[in-house]
Scaffold this active site. Sequence first.
Site, PDB file in Angstrom:
ATOM      1  N   ASP A 243       0.851  -1.189   0.000  1.00 19.95           N
ATOM      2  CA  ASP A 243       0.000   0.000   0.000  1.00 19.95           C
ATOM      3  C   ASP A 243       0.891   1.244   0.000  1.00 19.95           C
ATOM      4  O   ASP A 243       1.889   1.308   0.726  1.00 19.95           O
ATOM      5  CB  ASP A 243      -0.901  -0.009   1.243  1.00 19.95           C
ATOM      6  CG  ASP A 243      -2.054   0.971   1.131  1.00 19.95           C
ATOM      7  OD1 ASP A 243      -3.211   0.531   1.112  1.00 19.95           O
ATOM      8  OD2 ASP A 243      -1.793   2.208   1.064  1.00 19.95           O
TER       9      ASP A 243
ATOM     10  N   ASN B 213     -12.752  -3.197   3.193  1.00 16.62           N
ATOM     11  CA  ASN B 213     -13.752  -2.134   3.305  1.00 16.62           C
ATOM     12  C   ASN B 213     -14.703  -2.252   2.115  1.00 16.62           C
ATOM     13  O   ASN B 213     -14.254  -2.382   0.977  1.00 16.62           O
ATOM     14  CB  ASN B 213     -13.056  -0.762   3.299  1.00 16.62           C
ATOM     15  CG  ASN B 213     -12.109  -0.607   4.474  1.00 16.62           C
ATOM     16  OD1 ASN B 213     -12.422  -1.011   5.584  1.00 16.62           O
ATOM     17  ND2 ASN B 213     -10.947  -0.027   4.225  1.00 16.62           N
TER      18      ASN B 213
ATOM     19  N   GLY C 267     -15.454   3.024   4.142  1.00 14.58           N
ATOM     20  CA  GLY C 267     -14.146   3.558   3.750  1.00 14.58           C
ATOM     21  C   GLY C 267     -13.564   2.990   2.475  1.00 14.58           C
ATOM     22  O   GLY C 267     -12.382   3.179   2.206  1.00 14.58           O
ATOM     23  N   GLN C 268     -14.379   2.287   1.665  1.00  9.82           N
ATOM     24  CA  GLN C 268     -13.833   1.795   0.390  1.00  9.82           C
ATOM     25  C   GLN C 268     -13.624   2.976  -0.549  1.00  9.82           C
ATOM     26  O   GLN C 268     -14.571   3.690  -0.879  1.00  9.82           O
ATOM     27  CB  GLN C 268     -14.782   0.770  -0.263  1.00  9.82           C
ATOM     28  CG  GLN C 268     -14.198   0.179  -1.544  1.00  9.82           C
ATOM     29  CD  GLN C 268     -15.070  -0.913  -2.183  1.00  9.82           C
ATOM     30  OE1 GLN C 268     -16.208  -1.129  -1.778  1.00  9.82           O
ATOM     31  NE2 GLN C 268     -14.529  -1.569  -3.186  1.00  9.82           N
ATOM     32  N   SER C 269     -12.360   3.191  -0.958  1.00 12.42           N
ATOM     33  CA  SER C 269     -12.080   4.330  -1.842  1.00 12.42           C
ATOM     34  C   SER C 269     -11.719   3.884  -3.251  1.00 12.42           C
ATOM     35  O   SER C 269     -11.709   4.695  -4.163  1.00 12.42           O
ATOM     36  CB  SER C 269     -10.946   5.179  -1.250  1.00 12.42           C
ATOM     37  OG  SER C 269      -9.764   4.422  -1.146  1.00 12.42           O
TER      38      SER C 269
ATOM     39  N   HIS D 189     -10.387  -5.568  -3.005  1.00 12.34           N
ATOM     40  CA  HIS D 189      -9.033  -5.691  -2.451  1.00 12.34           C
ATOM     41  C   HIS D 189      -9.097  -6.034  -0.977  1.00 12.34           C
ATOM     42  O   HIS D 189     -10.006  -5.614  -0.269  1.00 12.34           O
ATOM     43  CB  HIS D 189      -8.214  -4.408  -2.668  1.00 12.34           C
ATOM     44  CG  HIS D 189      -8.871  -3.154  -2.172  1.00 12.34           C
ATOM     45  ND1 HIS D 189      -9.885  -2.528  -2.855  1.00 12.34           N
ATOM     46  CD2 HIS D 189      -8.659  -2.414  -1.057  1.00 12.34           C
ATOM     47  CE1 HIS D 189     -10.260  -1.441  -2.186  1.00 12.34           C
ATOM     48  NE2 HIS D 189      -9.541  -1.362  -1.092  1.00 12.34           N
TER      49      HIS D 189
ATOM     50  N   HIS E 235      -6.888  -5.713   2.425  1.00  9.33           N
ATOM     51  CA  HIS E 235      -5.730  -5.158   3.122  1.00  9.33           C
ATOM     52  C   HIS E 235      -5.149  -6.259   4.008  1.00  9.33           C
ATOM     53  O   HIS E 235      -5.896  -6.954   4.701  1.00  9.33           O
ATOM     54  CB  HIS E 235      -6.146  -4.011   4.045  1.00  9.33           C
ATOM     55  CG  HIS E 235      -6.751  -2.831   3.358  1.00  9.33           C
ATOM     56  ND1 HIS E 235      -6.041  -1.682   3.098  1.00  9.33           N
ATOM     57  CD2 HIS E 235      -8.005  -2.609   2.893  1.00  9.33           C
ATOM     58  CE1 HIS E 235      -6.835  -0.796   2.501  1.00  9.33           C
ATOM     59  NE2 HIS E 235      -8.034  -1.335   2.365  1.00  9.33           N
TER      60      HIS E 235
HETATM   61  P1  5GP Z   1      -9.720   1.402   0.507  1.00 16.17           P
HETATM   62  O1  5GP Z   1      -9.696   2.814   1.031  1.00 16.17           O
HETATM   63  O2  5GP Z   1     -10.526   1.298  -0.766  1.00 16.17           O
HETATM   64  O3  5GP Z   1     -10.121   0.362   1.524  1.00 16.17           O
HETATM   65  O4  5GP Z   1      -8.216   1.037   0.153  1.00 16.17           O
HETATM   66  C1  5GP Z   1      -7.547   1.597  -0.919  1.00 16.17           C
HETATM   67  C2  5GP Z   1      -6.071   1.581  -0.574  1.00 16.17           C
HETATM   68  O5  5GP Z   1      -5.348   1.832  -1.753  1.00 16.17           O
HETATM   69  C3  5GP Z   1      -5.656   2.670   0.432  1.00 16.17           C
HETATM   70  O6  5GP Z   1      -5.094   2.049   1.593  1.00 16.17           O
HETATM   71  C4  5GP Z   1      -4.636   3.510  -0.335  1.00 16.17           C
HETATM   72  O7  5GP Z   1      -3.553   3.919   0.468  1.00 16.17           O
HETATM   73  C5  5GP Z   1      -4.183   2.562  -1.419  1.00 16.17           C
HETATM   74  N1  5GP Z   1      -3.780   3.223  -2.652  1.00 16.17           N
HETATM   75  C6  5GP Z   1      -4.421   4.256  -3.289  1.00 16.17           C
HETATM   76  N2  5GP Z   1      -3.769   4.582  -4.409  1.00 16.17           N
HETATM   77  C7  5GP Z   1      -2.687   3.742  -4.495  1.00 16.17           C
HETATM   78  C8  5GP Z   1      -1.631   3.607  -5.456  1.00 16.17           C
HETATM   79  O8  5GP Z   1      -1.549   4.314  -6.463  1.00 16.17           O
HETATM   80  N3  5GP Z   1      -0.700   2.664  -5.201  1.00 16.17           N
HETATM   81  C9  5GP Z   1      -0.747   1.851  -4.085  1.00 16.17           C
HETATM   82  N4  5GP Z   1       0.222   0.953  -3.944  1.00 16.17           N
HETATM   83  N5  5GP Z   1      -1.732   1.955  -3.174  1.00 16.17           N
HETATM   84  C10 5GP Z   1      -2.695   2.881  -3.380  1.00 16.17           C
END
Ligand code: 5GP
Length: 114
Positions: A30, A87, A93-95, A100, A102
């Site tokens: 990440d 998430n 908090g899914q962005s 995916h 974690h």
């Molecule tokens: P979410 O917020 O959807 O649960 O997790 C998305 C994750 O993707 C976040 O922890 C964020 O730090 C990671 N992330 C976002 N953009 C990038 C990227 O360009 N490269 C990598 N390696 N991680 C990313």
Amino acid sequence: MEDCLFCKIANKEIDSDIVFESDNVLIFKDKSPKAPVHLLAIPKEHIKSVLKISKLDGSIVKELMEAIGKMALEFELNKEGFRIVTNTGRGAGQSVNHLHFHILGKRKFNWPPG
Ligand code: 5GP
Ligand code: ZN
């Protein structure tokens, strides 16, 4: 999926620090780690979330989970324990809308999570 960040990472259009790769699965670091070890495990095929997991071949889901276990051992997360988080949806908090998991380790984790 044209505008999906993790599809671009899976296709190597965007660089990432890859720790595991097979035909169907990618695990990479990440970019904004929330623990000393913070990996992201994805199927290479685009699906939005666990709610769409039936679109994936069952063997890919197994491969993904096995790869997560393999990396947990490789990063020596098994002794102290580790956390796998998915998430799902904006409220959780899914962005990135590409399934995916974690993989977080090497620190203390609270329960219940925040
Ligand atoms: P979410 O917020 O959807 O649960 O997790 C998305 C994750 O993707 C976040 O922890 C964020 O730090 C990671 N992330 C976002 N953009 C990038 C990227 O360009 N490269 C990598 N390696 N991680 C990313
Ligand atoms: Zn995608």
